[in-house]
Scaffold this motif. Structure first.
Motif, PDB file in Angstrom:
ATOM      1  N   MET A   1       7.928  -1.619  -4.753  1.00 12.02           N
ATOM      2  CA  MET A   1       7.290  -1.299  -3.480  1.00 12.02           C
ATOM      3  C   MET A   1       7.641   0.120  -3.058  1.00 12.02           C
ATOM      4  O   MET A   1       8.742   0.593  -3.279  1.00 12.02           O
ATOM      5  N   ALA A   2       6.654   0.765  -2.455  1.00  6.73           N
ATOM      6  CA  ALA A   2       6.871   2.136  -1.992  1.00  6.73           C
ATOM      7  C   ALA A   2       7.969   2.169  -0.923  1.00  6.73           C
ATOM      8  O   ALA A   2       8.188   1.204  -0.201  1.00  6.73           O
ATOM      9  N   LYS A   3       8.647   3.287  -0.836  1.00  7.37           N
ATOM     10  CA  LYS A   3       9.663   3.449   0.192  1.00  7.37           C
ATOM     11  C   LYS A   3       9.004   3.566   1.562  1.00  7.37           C
ATOM     12  O   LYS A   3       7.823   3.857   1.680  1.00  7.37           O
ATOM     13  N   ILE A   4       9.803   3.342   2.600  1.00  4.14           N
ATOM     14  CA  ILE A   4       9.299   3.495   3.949  1.00  4.14           C
ATOM     15  C   ILE A   4       8.713   4.896   4.107  1.00  4.14           C
ATOM     16  O   ILE A   4       9.355   5.887   3.809  1.00  4.14           O
ATOM     17  N   PHE A   5       7.510   4.947   4.600  1.00  8.11           N
ATOM     18  CA  PHE A   5       6.796   6.225   4.651  1.00  8.11           C
ATOM     19  C   PHE A   5       6.773   6.812   6.052  1.00  8.11           C
ATOM     20  O   PHE A   5       6.768   8.021   6.226  1.00  8.11           O
ATOM     21  N   SER A   6       6.765   5.980   7.076  1.00 12.43           N
ATOM     22  CA  SER A   6       6.629   6.486   8.436  1.00 12.43           C
ATOM     23  C   SER A   6       7.972   6.923   9.018  1.00 12.43           C
ATOM     24  O   SER A   6       9.016   6.360   8.719  1.00 12.43           O
ATOM     25  N   ASN A   7       7.929   7.962   9.837  1.00 12.50           N
ATOM     26  CA  ASN A   7       9.036   8.302  10.712  1.00 12.50           C
ATOM     27  C   ASN A   7       8.430   8.757  12.034  1.00 12.50           C
ATOM     28  O   ASN A   7       7.221   8.854  12.170  1.00 12.50           O
ATOM     29  N   LYS A   8       9.286   9.013  13.002  1.00 15.12           N
ATOM     30  CA  LYS A   8       8.777   9.294  14.348  1.00 15.12           C
ATOM     31  C   LYS A   8       7.920  10.552  14.412  1.00 15.12           C
ATOM     32  O   LYS A   8       7.156  10.748  15.349  1.00 15.12           O
ATOM     33  N   ASN A   9       8.044  11.404  13.392  1.00 11.02           N
ATOM     34  CA  ASN A   9       7.295  12.662  13.398  1.00 11.02           C
ATOM     35  C   ASN A   9       5.954  12.588  12.671  1.00 11.02           C
ATOM     36  O   ASN A   9       5.118  13.469  12.835  1.00 11.02           O
ATOM     37  N   ASN A  10       5.758  11.548  11.863  1.00  8.17           N
ATOM     38  CA  ASN A  10       4.483  11.471  11.153  1.00  8.17           C
ATOM     39  C   ASN A  10       3.704  10.192  11.451  1.00  8.17           C
ATOM     40  O   ASN A  10       2.758   9.849  10.746  1.00  8.17           O
ATOM     41  N   ASN A 192      -0.793  -0.727  -7.938  1.00  2.00           N
ATOM     42  CA  ASN A 192      -1.035   0.657  -7.558  1.00  2.00           C
ATOM     43  C   ASN A 192       0.277   1.428  -7.659  1.00  2.00           C
ATOM     44  O   ASN A 192       1.357   0.872  -7.445  1.00  2.00           O
ATOM     45  N   GLU A 193       0.193   2.708  -7.957  1.00  2.00           N
ATOM     46  CA  GLU A 193       1.394   3.512  -8.182  1.00  2.00           C
ATOM     47  C   GLU A 193       2.321   3.525  -6.973  1.00  2.00           C
ATOM     48  O   GLU A 193       3.539   3.570  -7.121  1.00  2.00           O
ATOM     49  N   ASP A 194       1.741   3.493  -5.763  1.00  2.00           N
ATOM     50  CA  ASP A 194       2.575   3.573  -4.556  1.00  2.00           C
ATOM     51  C   ASP A 194       2.991   2.206  -4.025  1.00  2.00           C
ATOM     52  O   ASP A 194       3.586   2.102  -2.958  1.00  2.00           O
ATOM     53  N   GLY A 195       2.666   1.154  -4.763  1.00  2.00           N
ATOM     54  CA  GLY A 195       3.037  -0.185  -4.321  1.00  2.00           C
ATOM     55  C   GLY A 195       2.096  -0.796  -3.301  1.00  2.00           C
ATOM     56  O   GLY A 195       2.320  -1.907  -2.832  1.00  2.00           O
ATOM     57  N   SER A 196       1.052  -0.073  -2.941  1.00  2.00           N
ATOM     58  CA  SER A 196       0.094  -0.577  -1.954  1.00  2.00           C
ATOM     59  C   SER A 196      -0.869  -1.570  -2.596  1.00  2.00           C
ATOM     60  O   SER A 196      -0.925  -1.721  -3.823  1.00  2.00           O
ATOM     61  N   ILE A 197      -1.625  -2.252  -1.758  1.00  2.00           N
ATOM     62  CA  ILE A 197      -2.822  -2.939  -2.200  1.00  2.00           C
ATOM     63  C   ILE A 197      -3.980  -2.376  -1.381  1.00  2.00           C
ATOM     64  O   ILE A 197      -3.773  -1.834  -0.293  1.00  2.00           O
ATOM     65  N   HIS A 198      -5.193  -2.491  -1.895  1.00  2.00           N
ATOM     66  CA  HIS A 198      -6.348  -1.910  -1.208  1.00  2.00           C
ATOM     67  C   HIS A 198      -6.916  -2.893  -0.178  1.00  2.00           C
ATOM     68  O   HIS A 198      -8.038  -3.395  -0.297  1.00  2.00           O
ATOM     69  N   LEU A 199      -6.079  -3.161   0.813  1.00  2.00           N
ATOM     70  CA  LEU A 199      -6.463  -3.981   1.965  1.00  2.00           C
ATOM     71  C   LEU A 199      -6.065  -3.221   3.216  1.00  2.00           C
ATOM     72  O   LEU A 199      -4.899  -2.829   3.363  1.00  2.00           O
ATOM     73  N   HIS A 200      -7.033  -3.006   4.102  1.00  2.00           N
ATOM     74  CA  HIS A 200      -6.837  -2.119   5.253  1.00  2.00           C
ATOM     75  C   HIS A 200      -7.355  -2.782   6.518  1.00  2.00           C
ATOM     76  O   HIS A 200      -8.510  -3.226   6.569  1.00  2.00           O
ATOM     77  N   ALA A 201      -6.479  -2.895   7.518  1.00  2.00           N
ATOM     78  CA  ALA A 201      -6.899  -3.397   8.833  1.00  2.00           C
ATOM     79  C   ALA A 201      -7.701  -2.290   9.509  1.00  2.00           C
ATOM     80  O   ALA A 201      -7.131  -1.369  10.091  1.00  2.00           O
ATOM     81  N   ARG A 202      -9.010  -2.376   9.441  1.00  2.00           N
ATOM     82  CA  ARG A 202      -9.896  -1.251   9.725  1.00  2.00           C
ATOM     83  C   ARG A 202     -10.246  -1.090  11.202  1.00  2.00           C
ATOM     84  O   ARG A 202     -10.249   0.016  11.734  1.00  2.00           O
ATOM     85  N   HIS A 203     -10.561  -2.199  11.882  1.00  2.00           N
ATOM     86  CA  HIS A 203     -11.103  -2.087  13.242  1.00  2.00           C
ATOM     87  C   HIS A 203     -10.569  -3.224  14.107  1.00  2.00           C
ATOM     88  O   HIS A 203     -10.371  -4.339  13.631  1.00  2.00           O
ATOM     89  N   ILE A 204     -10.355  -2.912  15.375  1.00  2.00           N
ATOM     90  CA  ILE A 204      -9.912  -3.933  16.322  1.00  2.00           C
ATOM     91  C   ILE A 204     -10.584  -3.685  17.667  1.00  2.00           C
ATOM     92  O   ILE A 204     -10.801  -2.533  18.059  1.00  2.00           O
ATOM     93  N   SER A 205     -10.949  -4.758  18.336  1.00  2.00           N
ATOM     94  CA  SER A 205     -11.548  -4.630  19.671  1.00  2.00           C
ATOM     95  C   SER A 205     -11.078  -5.778  20.554  1.00  2.00           C
ATOM     96  O   SER A 205     -10.913  -6.908  20.099  1.00  2.00           O
ATOM     97  N   PHE A 206     -10.823  -5.444  21.833  1.00  2.00           N
ATOM     98  CA  PHE A 206     -10.353  -6.439  22.785  1.00  2.00           C
ATOM     99  C   PHE A 206     -10.461  -5.863  24.190  1.00  2.00           C
ATOM    100  O   PHE A 206     -10.683  -4.662  24.370  1.00  2.00           O
ATOM    101  N   ILE A 207     -10.310  -6.711  25.169  1.00  2.00           N
ATOM    102  CA  ILE A 207     -10.256  -6.273  26.562  1.00  2.00           C
ATOM    103  C   ILE A 207      -8.794  -6.032  26.915  1.00  2.00           C
ATOM    104  O   ILE A 207      -7.950  -6.918  26.745  1.00  2.00           O
ATOM    105  N   HIS A 208      -8.508  -4.827  27.373  1.00  2.00           N
ATOM    106  CA  HIS A 208      -7.134  -4.472  27.713  1.00  2.00           C
ATOM    107  C   HIS A 208      -6.567  -5.484  28.701  1.00  2.00           C
ATOM    108  O   HIS A 208      -7.178  -5.763  29.741  1.00  2.00           O
ATOM    109  N   PRO A 209      -5.404  -6.078  28.403  1.00  2.00           N
ATOM    110  CA  PRO A 209      -4.880  -7.158  29.243  1.00  2.00           C
ATOM    111  C   PRO A 209      -4.440  -6.723  30.642  1.00  2.00           C
ATOM    112  O   PRO A 209      -4.261  -7.572  31.517  1.00  2.00           O
TER     113      PRO A 209
END
Length: 231
Positions: A1-10, A192-209
């Motif tokens: 699995m790919a290493k943690i990619f996110s940090n507070k700056n990216n 995949n080389e980066d450990g990902s799979i090609h599944l992407h949560a693309r869109h979301i819609s809701f009424i702001h609570p």
């Protein structure tokens, strides 16, 4: 699995107000801490909030839902303890519409269909198995898919979930002979080389609570040759 990619700056922040923050998760990030001990995305978002707003001490952040570690896309976090149960209620009542994109190896038998299965999780291998009839300790799983693009060697599916079961999309697509690219656990022949799979949560819609305003967010696709062909 790919290493943690996110940090507070990216971090890819797609929406933020006083109540919620919506992030475009990268492959390899875990949403909430687990037995691996790897730094979760929730902690990264806390660091981002603490720095941006100069907040001393512990920052509150509620985890509303999760995405599998190799999956990318939209994740909602609650910034206050007041809004967390309201967001939880939206998910429980299915008043949040979630759309996923998946790149699969084979073309489904139908261009558009509804899949109804009974999923049973095996905790020993962290995998869910799909059955056409109810079995002991199984949960009903429903999704709707449509083939929206033919790629060179793959097919792009748009998926709308009615239920939110463990590995639901991965298991149900595997069950119809359409494993997701890179998903070794569910039938694809190579990772995949980066450990990902090609599944992407693309869109979301809701009424702001809190604001009672409609929120619609689309997550930019990851950058690679296959995803680039989908845009």
């Amino acid at each position: 699995m790919a290493k943690i990619f996110s940090n507070k700056n990216n971090l890819q922040i797609l929406y933020e107000d006083n109540h919620i923050v919506i992030v475009n998760k990268r492959a390899g990030d875990i949403v909430q801490g687990d037995i691996t001990g790897d730094k979760p995305l929730s902690d990264v978002v806390k660091e981002y909030i603490a720095e941006k707003y100069n907040k001393p001490g512990n920052v509150y952040l509620g985890v509303v839902h999760r995405l599998d570690r190799p999956t990318t896309g939209l994740v909602i976090f609650a910034k206050t303890s007041k809004v967390l149960p309201r967001l939880n209620a939206l998910f429980a009542s299915k008043d949040i519409s979630k759309t996923y994109w998946a790149i699969v190896k084979n073309k489904p038998a139908k261009e558009k269909d509804t899949l109804i299965d009974w999923l049973k999780k095996n905790p020993k291998n962290n995998k869910s198995y799909a059955y056409k009839k109810e079995v002991t300790n199984s949960k009903k799983a429903i999704l709707h898919y449509e083939v929206i693009k033919k790629l060179h060697n793959y097919f792009l599916l748009e998926i709308r979930l009615e239920t939110g079961r463990h590995h639901q999309i991965r298991s149900q697509l595997y069950n119809i002979g359409c494993p997701i690219k890179g998903d070794l656990k569910y039938g694809f022949d190579r990772s995949n080389e980066d450990g990902s799979i090609h599944l992407h949560a693309r869109h979301i819609s809701f009424i702001h609570p809190v604001k009672k305003e409609p929120i619609e967010i689309t997550a930019p696709l990851p950058t690679d040759v296959i995803w680039d062909a989908c845009s």
